[in-house]
Design an enzyme around this catalytic site. Sequence first.
Site, PDB file in Angstrom:
ATOM      1  N   TYR A 116       0.873  -1.183   0.000  1.00  0.00           N
ATOM      2  CA  TYR A 116       0.000   0.000   0.000  1.00  0.00           C
ATOM      3  C   TYR A 116       0.907   1.228   0.000  1.00  0.00           C
ATOM      4  O   TYR A 116       1.519   1.577   0.998  1.00  0.00           O
ATOM      5  CB  TYR A 116      -0.921   0.023   1.215  1.00  0.00           C
ATOM      6  CG  TYR A 116      -1.902  -1.135   1.285  1.00  0.00           C
ATOM      7  CD1 TYR A 116      -2.270  -1.837   0.145  1.00  0.00           C
ATOM      8  CD2 TYR A 116      -2.466  -1.524   2.482  1.00  0.00           C
ATOM      9  CE1 TYR A 116      -3.163  -2.891   0.197  1.00  0.00           C
ATOM     10  CE2 TYR A 116      -3.375  -2.570   2.552  1.00  0.00           C
ATOM     11  CZ  TYR A 116      -3.718  -3.261   1.406  1.00  0.00           C
ATOM     12  OH  TYR A 116      -4.599  -4.309   1.465  1.00  0.00           O
ATOM     13  N   LEU A 145     -17.370  -2.745   2.728  1.00  0.00           N
ATOM     14  CA  LEU A 145     -18.287  -1.662   2.344  1.00  0.00           C
ATOM     15  C   LEU A 145     -18.339  -1.513   0.826  1.00  0.00           C
ATOM     16  O   LEU A 145     -18.797  -0.497   0.313  1.00  0.00           O
ATOM     17  CB  LEU A 145     -17.827  -0.343   2.990  1.00  0.00           C
ATOM     18  CG  LEU A 145     -17.791  -0.353   4.519  1.00  0.00           C
ATOM     19  CD1 LEU A 145     -17.166   0.932   5.057  1.00  0.00           C
ATOM     20  CD2 LEU A 145     -19.197  -0.541   5.082  1.00  0.00           C
ATOM     21  N   GLY A 146     -17.825  -2.503   0.108  1.00  0.00           N
ATOM     22  CA  GLY A 146     -17.852  -2.448  -1.350  1.00  0.00           C
ATOM     23  C   GLY A 146     -16.530  -2.034  -1.967  1.00  0.00           C
ATOM     24  O   GLY A 146     -16.376  -2.049  -3.184  1.00  0.00           O
ATOM     25  N   GLY A 147     -15.569  -1.601  -1.157  1.00  0.00           N
ATOM     26  CA  GLY A 147     -14.228  -1.290  -1.664  1.00  0.00           C
ATOM     27  C   GLY A 147     -14.193  -0.066  -2.535  1.00  0.00           C
ATOM     28  O   GLY A 147     -14.732   0.989  -2.174  1.00  0.00           O
ATOM     29  N   PHE A 148     -13.597  -0.208  -3.735  1.00  0.00           N
ATOM     30  CA  PHE A 148     -13.388   0.957  -4.607  1.00  0.00           C
ATOM     31  C   PHE A 148     -14.702   1.543  -5.122  1.00  0.00           C
ATOM     32  O   PHE A 148     -14.754   2.687  -5.547  1.00  0.00           O
ATOM     33  CB  PHE A 148     -12.463   0.590  -5.775  1.00  0.00           C
ATOM     34  CG  PHE A 148     -11.061   0.265  -5.318  1.00  0.00           C
ATOM     35  CD1 PHE A 148     -10.231   1.263  -4.809  1.00  0.00           C
ATOM     36  CD2 PHE A 148     -10.565  -1.032  -5.367  1.00  0.00           C
ATOM     37  CE1 PHE A 148      -8.947   0.974  -4.364  1.00  0.00           C
ATOM     38  CE2 PHE A 148      -9.285  -1.338  -4.931  1.00  0.00           C
ATOM     39  CZ  PHE A 148      -8.471  -0.323  -4.433  1.00  0.00           C
ATOM     40  N   THR A 149     -15.764   0.717  -5.137  1.00  0.00           N
ATOM     41  CA  THR A 149     -17.088   1.260  -5.475  1.00  0.00           C
ATOM     42  C   THR A 149     -18.010   0.999  -4.290  1.00  0.00           C
ATOM     43  O   THR A 149     -18.696  -0.020  -4.246  1.00  0.00           O
ATOM     44  CB  THR A 149     -17.671   0.596  -6.750  1.00  0.00           C
ATOM     45  OG1 THR A 149     -17.465  -0.820  -6.651  1.00  0.00           O
ATOM     46  CG2 THR A 149     -17.033   1.114  -8.001  1.00  0.00           C
ATOM     47  N   PRO A 150     -17.993   1.909  -3.300  1.00  0.00           N
ATOM     48  CA  PRO A 150     -18.759   1.682  -2.068  1.00  0.00           C
ATOM     49  C   PRO A 150     -20.218   1.290  -2.342  1.00  0.00           C
ATOM     50  O   PRO A 150     -20.835   1.737  -3.320  1.00  0.00           O
ATOM     51  CB  PRO A 150     -18.642   3.018  -1.336  1.00  0.00           C
ATOM     52  CG  PRO A 150     -17.330   3.577  -1.792  1.00  0.00           C
ATOM     53  CD  PRO A 150     -17.208   3.155  -3.244  1.00  0.00           C
TER      54      PRO A 150
HETATM   55  N1  LIG Z   1      -6.560  -9.092   0.769  1.00  0.00           N
HETATM   56  C1  LIG Z   1      -6.863  -8.288  -0.221  1.00  0.00           C
HETATM   57  O1  LIG Z   1      -6.696  -8.604  -1.395  1.00  0.00           O
HETATM   58  C2  LIG Z   1      -7.444  -6.932   0.082  1.00  0.00           C
HETATM   59  C3  LIG Z   1      -8.001  -6.175  -0.962  1.00  0.00           C
HETATM   60  C4  LIG Z   1      -8.549  -4.948  -0.645  1.00  0.00           C
HETATM   61  C5  LIG Z   1      -8.556  -4.486   0.650  1.00  0.00           C
HETATM   62  N2  LIG Z   1      -7.983  -5.236   1.653  1.00  0.00           N
HETATM   63  C6  LIG Z   1      -8.024  -4.783   3.066  1.00  0.00           C
HETATM   64  O2  LIG Z   1      -9.375  -4.619   3.434  1.00  0.00           O
HETATM   65  C7  LIG Z   1      -9.592  -3.332   4.001  1.00  0.00           C
HETATM   66  C8  LIG Z   1     -11.001  -2.865   3.683  1.00  0.00           C
HETATM   67  O3  LIG Z   1     -11.185  -2.742   2.298  1.00  0.00           O
HETATM   68  P1  LIG Z   1     -11.275  -1.346   1.540  1.00  0.00           P
HETATM   69  O4  LIG Z   1     -10.775  -0.244   2.407  1.00  0.00           O
HETATM   70  O5  LIG Z   1     -10.667  -1.539   0.224  1.00  0.00           O
HETATM   71  O6  LIG Z   1     -12.808  -1.215   1.263  1.00  0.00           O
HETATM   72  P2  LIG Z   1     -14.105  -0.929   2.176  1.00  0.00           P
HETATM   73  O7  LIG Z   1     -13.754  -0.940   3.609  1.00  0.00           O
HETATM   74  O8  LIG Z   1     -15.153  -1.824   1.673  1.00  0.00           O
HETATM   75  O9  LIG Z   1     -14.519   0.523   1.713  1.00  0.00           O
HETATM   76  C9  LIG Z   1     -13.680   1.606   1.718  1.00  0.00           C
HETATM   77  C10 LIG Z   1     -14.373   2.718   0.926  1.00  0.00           C
HETATM   78  O10 LIG Z   1     -15.574   3.086   1.593  1.00  0.00           O
HETATM   79  C11 LIG Z   1     -15.516   4.465   1.968  1.00  0.00           C
HETATM   80  N3  LIG Z   1     -16.104   4.547   3.313  1.00  0.00           N
HETATM   81  C12 LIG Z   1     -15.638   4.010   4.462  1.00  0.00           C
HETATM   82  N4  LIG Z   1     -16.477   4.276   5.485  1.00  0.00           N
HETATM   83  C13 LIG Z   1     -17.500   4.994   4.960  1.00  0.00           C
HETATM   84  C14 LIG Z   1     -18.667   5.561   5.524  1.00  0.00           C
HETATM   85  N5  LIG Z   1     -18.956   5.436   6.813  1.00  0.00           N
HETATM   86  N6  LIG Z   1     -19.504   6.237   4.690  1.00  0.00           N
HETATM   87  C15 LIG Z   1     -19.217   6.379   3.371  1.00  0.00           C
HETATM   88  N7  LIG Z   1     -18.120   5.864   2.782  1.00  0.00           N
HETATM   89  C16 LIG Z   1     -17.271   5.176   3.584  1.00  0.00           C
HETATM   90  C17 LIG Z   1     -14.074   4.843   1.946  1.00  0.00           C
HETATM   91  O11 LIG Z   1     -13.906   6.195   1.607  1.00  0.00           O
HETATM   92  P3  LIG Z   1     -13.409   7.297   2.687  1.00  0.00           P
HETATM   93  O12 LIG Z   1     -11.923   7.121   2.809  1.00  0.00           O
HETATM   94  O13 LIG Z   1     -13.819   8.569   2.067  1.00  0.00           O
HETATM   95  O14 LIG Z   1     -14.121   7.010   3.960  1.00  0.00           O
HETATM   96  C18 LIG Z   1     -13.535   3.961   0.825  1.00  0.00           C
HETATM   97  O15 LIG Z   1     -13.800   4.550  -0.426  1.00  0.00           O
HETATM   98  C19 LIG Z   1      -8.494  -2.480   3.359  1.00  0.00           C
HETATM   99  O16 LIG Z   1      -8.265  -1.313   4.083  1.00  0.00           O
HETATM  100  C20 LIG Z   1      -7.342  -3.449   3.323  1.00  0.00           C
HETATM  101  O17 LIG Z   1      -6.681  -3.445   4.587  1.00  0.00           O
HETATM  102  C21 LIG Z   1      -7.451  -6.458   1.379  1.00  0.00           C
END
Ligand SMILES: NC(=O)c1ccc[n+]([C@@H]2O[C@H](COP(=O)([O-])OP(=O)(O)OC[C@H]3O[C@@H](n4cnc5c(N)ncnc54)[C@H](OP(=O)(O)O)[C@@H]3O)[C@@H](O)[C@H]2O)c1
Length: 294
Positions: free
Chosen positions: A65, A217-222
């Site tokens: 990252y 939370l849906g990742g890159f497309t919330p």
């Molecule tokens: N093993 C793997 O291959 C892999 C792949 C991807 C991710 N990961 C891990 O999984 C973790 C979680 O995944 P992720 O961060 O990609 O996706 P996520 O948690 O599903 O969603 C993050 C997205 O949601 C938005 N968000 C978060 N809280 C929100 C809220 N309360 N209201 C509105 N929008 C909100 C964030 O934007 P804002 O910053 O604006 O809040 C960001 O755009 C990562 O941080 C990483 O550590 C692992």
Amino acid sequence: MSTANLDNAGTFTLGTRTVTRLGYGAMQLAGPHVFGPPKDRAAAVAVLRDAVANGVDHIDTSDFYGPYVVNEIIREALHPYPDNLVIVTKVGARRGDDASWLPAFSREALTQAVHDNLRHLGLDAMDVVNLRSMIDPFGPAEGSLEEPLTVLADLQRQGLIKHIGLSNVTAKQVEDGRKIAPIVCVQNHYNVVHRADDALIDRLARERTAYVPFFPLGGFTPLQSATLSDVAARLGKTPMQVALAWLLQRSRNILLIPGTSSLAHLRENLAAAEIALPAEALKALDAMADARAA
Ligand SMILES: NC(=O)c1ccc[n+]([C@@H]2O[C@H](COP(=O)([O-])OP(=O)(O)OC[C@H]3O[C@@H](n4cnc5c(N)ncnc54)[C@H](OP(=O)(O)O)[C@@H]3O)[C@@H](O)[C@H]2O)c1
């Protein structure tokens, strides 16, 4: 000041540690496309400190990252780490100069990645290292993980890794992996609308193994859904809180690592620990997944 009582989320075992089920994923703290530094480094530091101050004791990260950026921010924000904090990293990929995600499965690359994580985080040993399968970067695909897993098992014997997990894997890869090393967690894509791992979660629950959904939370497309919004409005909560509460209720072995770069979103997400979804809300959310599967 405390925003939520994380005790309501309960705890689960991760390796030999017990962690609260609502943790934090640090990926969003890098720059755009998870590449380079964030726009506001001080804000990233503040998010991490606030998470830990509010009871988060499980942080998910990786040296890819940024690369390196997020681990360096974690170190700046939290080192020396509280005794109860469990930091989980992942190896198996590297970043191209164009921000692409490339496989990095050789013995040299994996060994280097573990050493890099330790150095950037300021640790002598990693609590948990997930081997991230890149056989298909976009989803679990069958294929042998024996060679890279053997490398991690060697590093575990050397004391650099306490526990090993797997990411982006199939049920068969978990079963096969267990012949090489104990697997303490599985980190795959799963959320209220993406439920391909239902059977794997139930099986891991029976085996008392943690399942850590990425993109909760849906990742890159919330996530965006009228049902989610309706349920949230009826409960006086936000759709994201409902999505997290659903995961907490889905299975005891699920550990959450929602990602955010925003202090307000962090606090909103942690407050999901206090939500108990009533039966009619669960029914509506299940119907949403059934409709997608049909
Ligand atoms: N093993 C793997 O291959 C892999 C792949 C991807 C991710 N990961 C891990 O999984 C973790 C979680 O995944 P992720 O961060 O990609 O996706 P996520 O948690 O599903 O969603 C993050 C997205 O949601 C938005 N968000 C978060 N809280 C929100 C809220 N309360 N209201 C509105 N929008 C909100 C964030 O934007 P804002 O910053 O604006 O809040 C960001 O755009 C990562 O941080 C990483 O550590 C692992």
